[in-house]
Scaffold this active site. Structure first.
Site, mmCIF file in Angstrom:
data_model
loop_
_atom_site.group_PDB
_atom_site.id
_atom_site.type_symbol
_atom_site.label_atom_id
_atom_site.label_comp_id
_atom_site.label_asym_id
_atom_site.label_seq_id
_atom_site.Cartn_x
_atom_site.Cartn_y
_atom_site.Cartn_z
ATOM 1 N N GLY A 111 0.818 -1.204 0.000
ATOM 2 C CA GLY A 111 0.000 0.000 0.000
ATOM 3 C C GLY A 111 0.855 1.258 0.000
ATOM 4 O O GLY A 111 1.931 1.297 -0.593
ATOM 5 N N LEU A 112 0.352 2.289 0.678
ATOM 6 C CA LEU A 112 1.027 3.597 0.746
ATOM 7 C C LEU A 112 1.262 4.177 -0.649
ATOM 8 O O LEU A 112 2.318 4.735 -0.939
ATOM 9 C CB LEU A 112 2.348 3.490 1.508
ATOM 10 C CG LEU A 112 2.253 3.087 2.986
ATOM 11 C CD1 LEU A 112 3.638 2.965 3.599
ATOM 12 C CD2 LEU A 112 1.416 4.079 3.763
ATOM 13 N N CYS A 113 0.260 4.010 -1.532
ATOM 14 C CA CYS A 113 0.379 4.565 -2.881
ATOM 15 C C CYS A 113 -0.925 5.260 -3.274
ATOM 16 O O CYS A 113 -1.400 5.123 -4.411
ATOM 17 C CB CYS A 113 0.757 3.489 -3.891
ATOM 18 S SG CYS A 113 -0.185 1.969 -3.799
ATOM 19 N N GLY A 114 -1.498 5.991 -2.326
ATOM 20 C CA GLY A 114 -2.692 6.777 -2.612
ATOM 21 C C GLY A 114 -3.871 5.898 -3.004
ATOM 22 O O GLY A 114 -4.114 4.846 -2.416
#
Length: 288
Positions: free
Chosen positions: A89-92
């Site tokens: 994750g951590l990709c908007g």
């Protein structure tokens, strides 16, 4: 109201978070450069393959000898959705946009009485679709150990799809992925690969094919599935890094704004505490 110590600890925590998001932004920018080059380099091959296949498909037309990958099974009752997302994750909104498009497509098909099967590629898409579509899952491809996507990875996924089709597992297969446009723009895309659908108008050709158009198509169509899967994986890879770079840049900016606000609050609280102490000292001196 938080104490001075609490505010100081909070400021330190946000500063540490900003260091992490800044580092992730720089790593994503470095990876994006390579991923974008790979995606752009694959596009001419995919376009040329599409042009050749378009011409061949037009020549074969509605022939009885047309391969099943082109003509289909004659039905569209069972649909296989190949949902391709990231492992992390951590990709908007990168993963959410793909999962949302696949969910809408699945719900529309089920509303028409179709049977939906879902093959997930990437952990994040599976997690997001598990809540309401887990009963439709038929398989999962884990690419978490793959450092750099290669054609061999696409071939493995394509073989899985083709084996299911040959076994009569579905009638129509559709890929779901994000097409890379820029760092701040990735386009959620649904692309049908079985039966094969070719974009653009067929151009007249002066070529003679041996042994026949049908025979060549029968050989090229499985390769075309692998090519489409590989192109989708590369587009997804570039889109993921672009989305992560943008998301981490926004997170770094937000952390900076929060640090500024907390610093102002800390200074005001400190000044109020000093003023209070001075008032107490003056009051005590006057009482004497």
């Amino acid at each position: 109201m938080p104490s001075l110590k609490d505010l100081k600890n909070r400021i330190g925590s946000v500063k540490n978070t900003r260091k992490i998001t800044k580092a992730m932004q720089m790593v994503a920018a470095a990876k994006l450069r390579r991923a974008q080059e790979a995606a752009v380099a694959a596009r001419p091959y995919a376009e040329r393959m599409n042009a050749v296949m378009t011409g061949l498909a037009a020549s074969v037309g509605g022939s009885d000898q047309a391969p099943r990958l082109l003509a289909g099974t004659g039905d569209d009752r069972v649909h296989l959705l190949v949902v391709m997302t990231a492992e992390r994750g951590l990709c908007g909104g990168f993963n959410s946009s793909i999962a949302r498009l696949a969910r809408q497509h699945a719900q529309a098909l089920m509303a028409r009485g179709k049977t939906v099967k879902i093959l997930t590629v990437g952990r994040k898409g599976r997690e997001q679709l598990r809540r309401d579509l887990s009963q439709h899952f038929v398989g999962h491809v884990d690419l978490s150990a793959v450092k750099r996507i290669g054609y061999v990875d696409a071939q493995g996924i394509a073989r899985d799809i083709l084996a299911r089709f040959d076994a009569g597992g579905f009638d129509v297969a559709t890929l779901f992925f994000n097409r890379f446009q820029s760092v701040i723009s990735q386009i959620p895309t649904a692309q049908q690969v079985i039966p094969a659908v070719f974009e653009g108008a067929a151009t007249s050709t002066l070529y003679d094919y041996e042994p026949s158009e049908e025979g060549i198509l029968a050989d090229l169509l499985p390769r075309n599935v692998a090519t489409q899967v590989f192109t989708a994986l590369l587009e997804n890879g570039a889109s993921e890094q672009g989305a992560r770079q943008s998301a981490m840049d926004n997170a770094t900016r937000n952390a900076g704004d929060m640090i500024n606000r907390l610093t102002i609050q800390y200074n005001r609280s400190r000044q109020a505490a000093i003023t209070k102490e001075l008032i107490e000292i003056i009051s005590g001196a006057e009482a004497l």
